[in-house]
Design an enzyme around this catalytic site. Structure first.
Site: not given
Ligand code: EPZ
Length: 418
Positions: A22-23, A92, A116, A121-125, A305, A397
């Site tokens: 999925k990812n 997301r 969620c 789940r911020p998007i600042d990065l 996960d 999902r």
């Molecule tokens: C991906 O989410 C996966 N989803 C998630 O899988 C997975 O848990 C996660 O990576 C970590 O491996 C998809 O690929 C669709 P991150 P993503 O950005 O990209 C923080 C599942 O169950 N963060 O690596 O959203 C965030 O809050 C899902 O299949 C910021 O602070 O993960 C988290 O604490 C759940 N600012 C950490 O980083 C940002 O701009 C990891 O998030 C982005 C993230």
């Protein structure tokens, strides 16, 4: 509402092929926006998030169709750079479209994706990465407006190796003249799959899987046919199903090399695991042994996960184990339901201490996210009696009819609309 009715006490035994991830499929679908030519993703799982992403692409003007396991996407007629509000909130991963839409239109509007169950789940990065490429970003009334008229190749350093932010930056940079470098990039295997797909389209990306990714811009990308990588989390979930029921499973098309942390933990619990190429065999003891500590980390550390599935294994293991969730701030939301089934889980902040009990008891419980819901199904398979897992649509999902997969392996899991 959909529910899974799970009969406890049945061993998992059999062979199953691992679906595509999925990812991986979701960012690959987003990357199809980068070309006008047809893209085909083969053996793509028929899961809700993939259908939602297809709906979003269609609203933007893409032609998306499914033939058997293959998804065909043609973005030649793409006409909008405004990601639809309602649909974007559904998943997301719609945020992954920001980079490719900016690449194509040099502008994009997206709704702030909601948080969620597992965290804010911020998007600042994501936004930091785009700003490093010259994107001007403004926010107004919950909408993010991106102006990419002055986009250019640049250097990005992520404070945290975010998977989505890394993927967005890669897709935003592929058509920018010059070289873009991403430092402290996420190293998840799905990033390498995206790199290899972009290169199959004629892009020039290198370094994925390491901390530094380099993208040399090209003028255009062509269509491609691509088999996404197998799903390491779905594979781990099936391994956990065999482990919790004292069963044995053979997985084919298994991404063994991407699951070293999970396999090591399962061995620590007493499972015998042998791997040969993309074939993995697991044989579980009647009762698992608790591992001492499990810490979730960005790849190649233990994947978040798979955390809650391992928490479920601890519930009836011999001994006491500690789980520390370092990636998301709220990923023990299923501990309460597991305790209602007879587990002894004590949570404090990002740490859970689990004292293994001789047995669990069937109960009516509720899924809150797709991985936690799957873990409740696993616990129900070990429990005495019957467990009802409500909101099974959340499990849909990320898993393609999990009930069918488990039943084919000897479990008794029935879907009921309630
Ligand atoms: C991906 O989410 C996966 N989803 C998630 O899988 C997975 O848990 C996660 O990576 C970590 O491996 C998809 O690929 C669709 P991150 P993503 O950005 O990209 C923080 C599942 O169950 N963060 O690596 O959203 C965030 O809050 C899902 O299949 C910021 O602070 O993960 C988290 O604490 C759940 N600012 C950490 O980083 C940002 O701009 C990891 O998030 C982005 C993230």
């Amino acid at each position: 509402m959909e529910s899974f009715i799970v009969e406890g006490g049945r061993r998992i035994e059999g062979t199953l092929r691992v679906d595509s991830a999925k990812n991986a499929v979701l960012p690959l679908m987003a990357a199809s926006v980068l070309t006008d030519e047809p893209v085909t993703l083969t053996a793509a799982p028929d899961i809700a998030d993939v259908r939602s992403m297809a709906d979003i692409l269609s609203v933007l003007g893409a032609e998306v169709s499914r033939q058997g396991g293959d998804i065909h996407i043609v973005c030649g007629g793409l006409r909008s750079w405004e990601l639809p509000d309602g649909l974007s909130k559904q998943i997301r991963s719609s945020i992954f479209l920001l980079g490719p839409v900016l690449s194509r239109f040099r502008r994009a509007t997206v709704t702030f994706p909601g948080g969620c169950e597992i965290g804010l789940r911020p998007i600042d990065l994501h936004l930091t990465g785009l700003k490093c490429l010259g994107v001007e970003i403004s926010e107004e009334g919950g909408l993010i407006h991106c102006d990419g008229r002055n986009m250019r190749a640049g250097e990005i350093h992520f404070d945290y190796p975010s998977v989505g932010a890394t993927e967005n930056a890669m897709m935003a940079a592929v058509l920018l003249e010059g070289e873009t470098v991403i430092h402290n990039a996420a190293r998840e295997p799905e990033i390498a799959d995206l790199q290899n797909f972009i290169n199959a389209m004629g892009g020039c990306v290198s370094g994925a899987g390491g901390q530094t990714i380099r993208i040399r811009g090209v003028k255009r990308l062509r269509g491609a046919r691509w088999k996404p990588m197998p799903d390491r989390i779905a594979a781990g979930t099936l391994m956990a199903a065999a482990a919790i029921t004292g069963g044995e499973i053979i997985l084919t098309d298994a991404p063994c090399g991407d699951m070293v942390a999970v396999t090591a933990k399962m061995r620590e619990m007493g499972c015998r695991i042998c791997e040969e190429g993309d074939r993995l065999c697991l044989k579980a003891p009647e009762r698992l042994k608790a591992f001492s500590v499990l810490q979730t980390q960005p790849h190649p550390g233990f994947p978040t996960d798979m955390q809650v599935q391992m928490l479920a294994l601890l519930c009836t293991a011999e001994g006491t184990g500690v789980v520390v969730e370092n990636v998301f701030e709220n990923r023990f939301t299923h501990a309460g339901d597991l305790n209602r089934m007879g587990a002894h889980i004590l949570c404090s902040g990002r740490t859970a201490v689990v004292q293994g009990m001789p047995r669990l008891y069937g109960a009516r419980v509720t899924a809150r996210d797709l991985r936690g819901g799957a873990a409740l199904v696993l616990a129900g398979m070990r429990a005495e009696g019957v467990t009802q897992v409500d909101r099974a649509e959340l499990i849909d999902r990320g898993y393609d009819h999990l009930e069918r997969q488990l039943t084919a392996l000897g479990a008794n899991v029935i879907r009921r609309t309630t």
